[in-house]
Design a protein around this motif. Structure first.
Motif, PDB file in Angstrom:
ATOM      1  N   PRO A 190       5.161  59.294  45.580  1.00  0.00           N
ATOM      2  CA  PRO A 190       4.496  58.309  44.719  1.00  0.00           C
ATOM      3  C   PRO A 190       3.300  57.634  45.362  1.00  0.00           C
ATOM      4  CG  PRO A 190       6.584  57.454  45.558  1.00  0.00           C
ATOM      5  CD  PRO A 190       6.535  58.907  45.908  1.00  0.00           C
ATOM      6  N   ALA A 191       3.286  57.581  46.690  1.00  0.00           N
ATOM      7  CA  ALA A 191       2.176  56.921  47.371  1.00  0.00           C
ATOM      8  C   ALA A 191       0.886  57.720  47.282  1.00  0.00           C
ATOM      9  CB  ALA A 191       2.527  56.670  48.839  1.00  0.00           C
TER      10      ALA A 191
ATOM     11  N   PHE B  35       7.953  52.975  38.861  1.00  0.00           N
ATOM     12  CA  PHE B  35       9.160  52.509  39.537  1.00  0.00           C
ATOM     13  C   PHE B  35      10.030  51.681  38.589  1.00  0.00           C
ATOM     14  CE2 PHE B  35       7.706  54.360  43.289  1.00  0.00           C
ATOM     15  CZ  PHE B  35       8.663  54.216  44.290  1.00  0.00           C
ATOM     16  N   ASP B  36       9.397  50.897  37.739  1.00  0.00           N
ATOM     17  CA  ASP B  36      10.161  50.112  36.778  1.00  0.00           C
ATOM     18  C   ASP B  36      10.869  51.027  35.782  1.00  0.00           C
ATOM     19  OD1 ASP B  36      10.811  47.376  35.793  1.00  0.00           O
ATOM     20  OD2 ASP B  36       9.784  48.088  33.991  1.00  0.00           O
ATOM     21  N   ALA B  37      10.169  52.068  35.332  1.00  0.00           N
ATOM     22  CA  ALA B  37      10.774  53.018  34.393  1.00  0.00           C
ATOM     23  C   ALA B  37      11.906  53.797  35.055  1.00  0.00           C
ATOM     24  CB  ALA B  37       9.698  53.975  33.877  1.00  0.00           C
ATOM     25  N   MET B  38      11.716  54.156  36.302  1.00  0.00           N
ATOM     26  CA  MET B  38      12.747  54.879  37.046  1.00  0.00           C
ATOM     27  C   MET B  38      14.002  54.025  37.198  1.00  0.00           C
ATOM     28  SD  MET B  38      12.077  56.932  40.610  1.00  0.00           S
ATOM     29  CE  MET B  38      11.339  55.520  41.454  1.00  0.00           C
ATOM     30  N   ASN B  39      13.805  52.767  37.551  1.00  0.00           N
ATOM     31  CA  ASN B  39      14.902  51.822  37.694  1.00  0.00           C
ATOM     32  C   ASN B  39      15.650  51.657  36.366  1.00  0.00           C
ATOM     33  OD1 ASN B  39      16.046  48.937  37.578  1.00  0.00           O
ATOM     34  ND2 ASN B  39      15.522  49.082  39.740  1.00  0.00           N
TER      35      ASN B  39
ATOM     36  N   GLY C 207       1.329  49.011  45.423  1.00  0.00           N
ATOM     37  CA  GLY C 207       1.870  48.707  44.105  1.00  0.00           C
ATOM     38  C   GLY C 207       3.309  49.087  43.876  1.00  0.00           C
ATOM     39  N   ILE C 208       4.048  49.362  44.938  1.00  0.00           N
ATOM     40  CA  ILE C 208       5.465  49.698  44.806  1.00  0.00           C
ATOM     41  C   ILE C 208       6.289  48.431  45.030  1.00  0.00           C
ATOM     42  CG2 ILE C 208       7.387  50.983  45.863  1.00  0.00           C
ATOM     43  CD1 ILE C 208       5.433  53.256  46.392  1.00  0.00           C
ATOM     44  N   PRO C 209       7.260  48.141  44.166  1.00  0.00           N
ATOM     45  CA  PRO C 209       8.049  46.911  44.341  1.00  0.00           C
ATOM     46  C   PRO C 209       8.844  46.937  45.640  1.00  0.00           C
ATOM     47  CG  PRO C 209       9.055  48.335  42.698  1.00  0.00           C
ATOM     48  CD  PRO C 209       7.712  48.921  43.010  1.00  0.00           C
ATOM     49  N   SER C 210       9.115  45.755  46.167  1.00  0.00           N
ATOM     50  CA  SER C 210       9.944  45.672  47.369  1.00  0.00           C
ATOM     51  C   SER C 210      11.362  46.113  47.048  1.00  0.00           C
ATOM     52  CB  SER C 210       9.964  44.227  47.884  1.00  0.00           C
ATOM     53  OG  SER C 210      10.680  43.397  46.968  1.00  0.00           O
ATOM     54  N   GLU C 211      12.122  46.429  48.092  1.00  0.00           N
ATOM     55  CA  GLU C 211      13.514  46.810  47.865  1.00  0.00           C
ATOM     56  C   GLU C 211      14.280  45.673  47.182  1.00  0.00           C
ATOM     57  OE1 GLU C 211      17.630  47.553  50.330  1.00  0.00           O
ATOM     58  OE2 GLU C 211      15.772  48.245  51.278  1.00  0.00           O
TER      59      GLU C 211
END
Length: 349
Positions: free
Chosen positions: A123-124, A137-141, A271-275
């Protein structure tokens, strides 16, 4: 659906286009054109093909030819879970036909719709805009949370696996595999993990459908939007503990870049959310007050991952796995074992 690029069919994996077309024509609306068949570069475990009839494209997934271990490469099981999930409105390719007999393709197979979209490996680098990464990432979650929220009885999958005791069974299985491979050698970190995991009998016990290998490259993203069009590769799916499935997915945050993870990257910048934010989003979506023992579940998954690589290490030593990729994986085993034990210590070992 895609499993890499579709190229020529590999020797030994050929399909009879005429016989296959006759079978498909009885179940699917086809053009008068002959079938054009190519093989995807992925799908090494279960050979996967691109089948085109006129302007319609399908995907065929079959058992590999030759002798197989009992229960291995069960493509009919994949078709069953995808059919049930699709009926429940979950994003999977639509199953169009299933063949249990070997007369058509040499082995059992199923045919599903071809889902147009994007496959992301890193993704990076494969996603260009930070806003797209954040949305993906939001959609994946959301997709994984939705899977774990399905009622297994209501969707007809109550007998898809055993209820309860998932982590204990899996720990025992991979402990046996690790200890039986004497040529691959023992490892102090793995031995510590074996002893520690054997005492984790106070974990919560839940059951849901789990994917077993939920990661970004097993998703097909919408061609133009940051949405999950379909989840693919259900070979490892079963009934299991949803937090174990989520923790497997969460390993991406704790593995370093050279092992396929995100650890060490500036997530905010790309732009990737933190863990922590990612875990909180899953918690809210699944309606939980907390995610108990999440570090234990991560340690368990890293132990299982290390045990799999330990098996590859044994095959390399015995000369049964000579590819550069296998050798590279084998060399990674000590680091993976160390990282797994570090997760156990984080969980209070």
């Amino acid at each position: 659906m895609s499993a890499g690029e579709a190229t020529g069919v590999r020797p030994g994996f050929e399909l009879d286009a005429v016989t296959l077309r006759d079978w498909m024509a009885g179940r699917i609306d086809l053009s008068d054109a002959p079938l054009a068949i190519s093989q995807f570069s992925g799908g090494q475990s279960n050979p996967t093909y691109r089948v085109q009839s006129g302007d319609r494209i399908f995907v065929l997934r079959r058992k590999p030819p030759g002798p197989l271990l009992k229960g291995a490469h069960d493509v009919l099981r994949e078709a069953r879970v995808m059919g049930a999930l699709g009926d429940a409105g979950f994003p999977v390719p639509r199953i169009l036909g299933v063949c249990e007999e070997p007369d058509v393709a040499g082995t059992a197979f199923y045919v599903m719709e071809h889902v147009e979209g994007r496959i992301v490996w890193d993704p990076a680098t494969d996603l260009q805009a930070p806003s797209d990464r954040r949305a993906v990432f939001d959609a994946m979650n959301a997709t994984l949370a939705r899977l774990h929220s399905l009622d297994v009885e209501a969707i007809g999958l109550g007998d898809y696996g055993k209820h309860g005791g998932f982590v204990a069974r899996q720990t025992a299985l991979w402990t046996r595999q690790y200890q039986a491979d004497e040529e691959a050698g023992r490892n102090t970190d793995m031995d510590r993990l074996v002893d520690w995991l054997a005492t984790r009998d106070g974990l919560s016990d839940e059951t849901s459908v789990i994917h077993g290998d939920f990661r970004i490259d097993n998703l097909i993203l919408h061609p133009d939007q940051s949405e999950v069009a379909a989840v693919i590769d259900w070979e490892l799916s079963t009934l299991g503990h949803p937090l174990a499935d989520f923790a497997y997915h969460l390993m991406m945050y704790r593995l370093p870049v050279h092992l396929g993870g995100l650890a060490g990257r500036d997530l905010t910048a790309i732009g990737i959310p933190s863990e922590a934010d990612y875990v909180e989003a899953y918690r809210l979506r699944t309606g939980r007050d907390a995610l108990p023992d999440l570090d234990v579940f991560v340690a368990f998954n890293m132990f299982r991952f290390a045990a799999i690589i330990h098996g590859i290490r044994g095959r390399v030593i015995r000369g049964n796995a000579v590819s550069p990729k296998a050798r590279k994986r084998a060399d990674e085993f000590p680091e993976l074992a160390r990282l797994a034990w570090a997760q156990a210590q984080r969980a209070g070992a």
